[in-house]
Scaffold this motif. Structure first.
Motif, PDB file in Angstrom:
ATOM      1  N   GLU A 181       3.105  10.545   6.017  1.00 50.82           N
ATOM      2  CA  GLU A 181       4.087   9.879   6.380  1.00 50.82           C
ATOM      3  C   GLU A 181       3.037   8.096   6.044  1.00 50.82           C
ATOM      4  N   LYS A 182       4.171   7.981   5.210  1.00 57.65           N
ATOM      5  CA  LYS A 182       4.049   5.661   5.509  1.00 57.65           C
ATOM      6  C   LYS A 182       2.191   6.188   4.625  1.00 57.65           C
ATOM      7  N   GLY A 183       1.806   6.545   4.022  1.00 47.29           N
ATOM      8  CA  GLY A 183       1.122   6.690   2.603  1.00 47.29           C
ATOM      9  C   GLY A 183      -0.003   7.880   2.550  1.00 47.29           C
ATOM     10  N   ARG A 184      -0.397   8.071   4.329  1.00 46.29           N
ATOM     11  CA  ARG A 184      -0.725   8.888   4.537  1.00 46.29           C
ATOM     12  C   ARG A 184      -1.069  10.764   4.742  1.00 46.29           C
ATOM     13  N   LEU A 185      -2.223  10.951   4.762  1.00 50.06           N
ATOM     14  CA  LEU A 185      -1.910  12.370   4.706  1.00 50.06           C
ATOM     15  C   LEU A 185      -2.477  12.437   6.316  1.00 50.06           C
ATOM     16  N   THR A 203       1.522  -1.295  -0.140  1.00 49.76           N
ATOM     17  CA  THR A 203       0.091  -0.152  -0.002  1.00 49.76           C
ATOM     18  C   THR A 203       0.658   1.261   0.054  1.00 49.76           C
ATOM     19  N   ALA A 204       1.059   1.604  -1.054  1.00 43.18           N
ATOM     20  CA  ALA A 204       1.812   3.131  -1.171  1.00 43.18           C
ATOM     21  C   ALA A 204       0.761   4.066  -0.632  1.00 43.18           C
ATOM     22  N   LEU A 205      -0.181   4.609  -1.232  1.00 42.69           N
ATOM     23  CA  LEU A 205      -1.343   5.879  -0.619  1.00 42.69           C
ATOM     24  C   LEU A 205      -2.532   5.233   0.314  1.00 42.69           C
TER      25      LEU A 205
END
Length: 343
Positions: A220-224, A24-26
């Motif tokens: 950060e780690k694919g999260r906004l 999972t990238a985003l």
């Protein structure tokens, strides 16, 4: 009247691979980028910054959610239709991506040639752009004869060739020295202010954000995890990751080695206080020194000025009776954020 954002993410997700190998990238990205602004996207390695920009120019497909660019949902378009969308965007790369076998003129002219422009129109447009980026005298030089900053100027000129509405700059200054970085950032600011082009800057450096951006999103780690004006994010960061980025750029809080030196030089109680316009910090210190045996020194910190205001953090050494120092700290807490300096 509400205007539609130029770029609009709604609950966008992006994964790579299938089954147990899925990465999972985003995750659940909802974000608006308005026409005419310089919008920065910052995050550490693996945060998903480059994946996000590759979704904007449709080099990667959205896995879930919707993504609109200039009012068009690009998640539903065919490859042929996507080429039309991409023609409205320019891309600036970290490693320049110039064609070594072509001159500066040839590199800038290349997208125009692909787009079918006549030689006469190509010459006119390339001349205009090389003048804009300050490299007209280098028109017949080859990339290997240029400095890093000159190569990036060529990259910017090439990205502007077809009059895009959006310029995507992916770590555009990461390979440059500090002085050259500032030159390139000033050029990107001119692209925005003089040509009216929306600039999306991908970076891991908060100094870049501070220099030119209007708003910033933190990944950060694919999260906004945070989004806001540069002033709001710098002056009052909410997430721990954002605070770490801000502190790395401002350098206004003492590190352990600084604290040790300060304790040797100043016997008083050390406190760090946030400074913003109109916070009455000076009034409190002056008043307390007048009515008690309080003495204070500013021993560390700095003030940063942005287009929306000034802010910063200073470290004070407070000395005097315990009662005077305690009363001063208590009154400071009524006008600003106060942290005891430990370590």
């Amino acid at each position: 009247m509400t205007t539609t954002p130029l770029i609009q993410f709604r609950d966008v997700g992006k994964t790579f691979g299938t089954g147990p190998a899925t990465v999972t990238a985003l995750q659940s990205i909802s974000l608006d980028i308005d026409a005419g602004e310089i919008f920065a996207i910052i995050g550490g390695s693996g945060a998903g910054k480059s994946t996000l920009v590759r979704l904007i120019n449709a080099l990667e497909k959205v896995t879930s959610g919707s993504l609109q660019v200039q009012g068009t949902d690009i998640t539903t378009l065919s490859e042929r239709e996507l080429r039309t969308v991409r023609s409205g965007m320019g891309m600036v790369f970290q490693q320049f991506n110039l064609l070594r076998s072509r001159t500066v003129f040839g590199n800038v002219a290349y997208p125009l040639k692909v787009a079918g422009w006549s030689k006469e129109r190509q010459k006119e447009r390339v001349t205009e752009l090389l003048h804009f980026v300050g490299l007209l005298e280098k028109a017949w030089a080859y990339p290997d004869q240029l400095s890093g900053g000159q190569k990036q100027r060529v990259g910017i000129a090439r990205a502007l060739a077809t009059n895009p509405a959006i310029l995507l700059a992916d770590e555009a200054t990461s390979a440059l020295d500090p002085e050259t970085t500032q030159d390139v950032l000033r050029l990107l600011a001119r692209v925005n202010s003089e040509l009216g082009i929306t600039v999306v800057v991908i970076t891991h450096e908060m100094d870049v954000v501070r220099a030119i951006a209007d708003r910033v999103a933190v990944l950060e780690k694919g999260r906004l995890i945070e989004v806001g004006t540069v002033y709001d994010v710098f002056s009052a960061p909410k997430a721990a990751t954002t605070r770490a980025f801000v502190e790395s750029a401002l350098r206004d809080r003492p590190q352990p080695e600084d604290i040790e030196r300060l304790r040797q030089s100043y016997p008083g109680r050390l406190v760090s206080v946030d400074v913003t316009a109109g916070d009455q910090l000076g009034r409190v210190l002056t008043a307390r020194a007048r009515v008690s045996d309080l003495e204070f020194d500013v021993v560390f910190g700095g003030i940063t000025s942005l287009r929306d205001g000034s802010f910063g953090n200073i470290t004070l050494a407070l000395s005097g009776s315990d009662a005077a120092v305690d009363a001063t700290v208590a009154e400071l807490r009524t006008v600003t954020t106060v942290e005891e300096v430990t370590g």
